[in-house]
Scaffold this active site. Structure first.
Site, mmCIF file in Angstrom:
data_model
loop_
_atom_site.group_PDB
_atom_site.id
_atom_site.type_symbol
_atom_site.label_atom_id
_atom_site.label_comp_id
_atom_site.label_asym_id
_atom_site.label_seq_id
_atom_site.Cartn_x
_atom_site.Cartn_y
_atom_site.Cartn_z
ATOM 1 N N ILE A 1 -2.921 -11.433 -6.283
ATOM 2 C CA ILE A 1 -1.761 -11.554 -7.504
ATOM 3 C C ILE A 1 -0.735 -10.172 -7.162
ATOM 4 C CG2 ILE A 1 -1.217 -11.341 -9.915
ATOM 5 C CD1 ILE A 1 -4.040 -12.941 -10.285
ATOM 6 N N ASP B 1 0.718 -1.121 0.158
ATOM 7 C CA ASP B 1 0.032 0.086 -0.043
ATOM 8 C C ASP B 1 0.936 1.267 -0.130
ATOM 9 O OD1 ASP B 1 -2.140 -1.592 0.195
ATOM 10 O OD2 ASP B 1 -2.178 -1.474 2.426
#
EC number: 2.7.1.11
Length: 361
Positions: free
Chosen positions: A284, A141
């Site tokens: 993924i 993030d």
């Protein structure tokens, strides 16, 4: 300084690419000083176990792991040790068990690789139990304060960009609007970076509100120019146009972000009648071979963390700032949650490229 030390290292929170590269760097640097490195299994769960679960790490053991995804030590993002869920459904403070595990192993210091949540828990444990802690930031993030790069972010952006590259062809072949949903928790760093690099026409991030009719206007503008398709990238934490959070609840009652891309697809189809498809990239983004930049940053962080221990400088986190490794107090780093600034360079870049990026109020 310079005496033989026994240090521990653990990875905590969600996995990402580059963790093994950081572990490898720590082992190389520490063993080069004649130190002993113990890899703690499954984060704090390894210290909580009786006896503590660990692996003695040697250079030959970690050398092949430079390009490996995930973490060789395992990790966990469940079970706050200060309110640990027990089999009977109760919550128990098991922090002292973790502290006891650290001291039982005779560790001189502990390197914790984690995001802001993990580092906050580790710091609380360190303050409570006299643990000499050094932090390394990792999160796809990229939302930890005071660091330009966290381990895992660049790889996640590369994967999301490649997905957009591939979706271009299908979107054009079938004259479709394709929406790619990416991770990012409450920050839009992955979406905006990959959206620009991958040539998205619309980028939606949690930090900037948007309007469905403006998205449809963008699609129409492309159609008027003979471009029969449109690529949209959206961060999982983006809310509905009305400001409502979109989540999915599993059979255990746990709520997770998910569904904003399908909401957008339905709204766009209703508004403009465009054939719209959704791709949710999901985990993924966390896996696979680490990008060169993630490996470089991980290597620099690992060496810097060992050098902090060598200098007796604890309760600090290594960071990447202005093309070099710096150190900041862990408390200062995790106090600042780093979202996308509406005045950020990438926001200005996207708008300058004609990408629809929402509407500032």
């Amino acid at each position: 300084m310079g005496e033989c030390k026994r240090i521990g290292i653990l990875t905590s929170g969600g996995d990402c690419s580059g963790l093994n590269a950081a572990i490898r760097a720590v082992v190389h640097c520490a063993c080069g000083k004649g130190w002993e490195v113990l890899g703690i299994r499954q984060a704090t769960l390894g210290l909580m176990a009786h006896p503590p679960q660990f692996t003695k790490l040697e250079i030959d053991q970690v050398d092949p792991l430079l390009t490996s995804g995930g973490t060789m030590l395992g990790t966990t993002n469940k079970g706050d040790p200060f309110a640990f869920p027990m089999p009977d459904g109760s919550l128990c403070d098991r922090s002292e068990e973790i502290i006891a595990g650290y001291h039982q192993l005779g560790l001189d210091a502990l390197i914790g690789i984690g995001g802001d949540g993990s580092l906050a828990i580790l710091r609380r444990l360190a303050q409570q139990g006299g643990i000499n802690l050094v932090g390394i930031p990792k999160t796809i993030d990229n939302d930890i304060g005071i660091t330009e790069h966290a381990i895992g972010f660049d790889t996640a952006v590369n994967i999301a960009t490649e997905a957009l590259d591939r979706l271009h062809f299908t979107a054009a072949s079938h004259s479709r609007v394709i929406i790619l949903e990416v991770m990012g928790r409450d920050a839009g760093h992955i979406a905006i970076a990959a959206g620009i690099a991958g040539g998205a026409d619309v980028i939606l991030i949690p930090e900037i509100p948007y309007r469905i009719d403006r998205i449809c206007d963008k699609i129409k503008q492309r159609q008027d120019k003979g471009k029969n398709y449109c690529l949209i990238i959206v961060s999982e934490a983006v809310r509905t146009q009305e400001g409502e959070t979109v989540t999915m609840t599993n059979r255990l009652g746990q709520s997770r972000y998910g569904g904003i891309s399908q909401y957008l697809a339905d709204q766009i189809s209703d508004c403009i009648g465009a054939e719209t498809r959704v791709t949710v990239l999901g985990h993924i983004q966390r896996g696979g071979t680490a990008s060169p930049l993630d490996r470089l940053v991980a290597a620099a962080f690992g060496v810097a963390a060992v050098n902090l221990i060598d200098n007796g400088k604890y309760d600090y986190m290594v960071t990447w700032q202005n093309r070099q490794v710096m150190t900041v107090p862990i408390a200062e780093a995790i106090a600042q949650y780093r979202t996308v600034d509406p005045e950020d360079t990438l926001v200005k870049t996207a708008r300058g490229l004609g990408i629809y990026l929402g509407d500032l109020q």
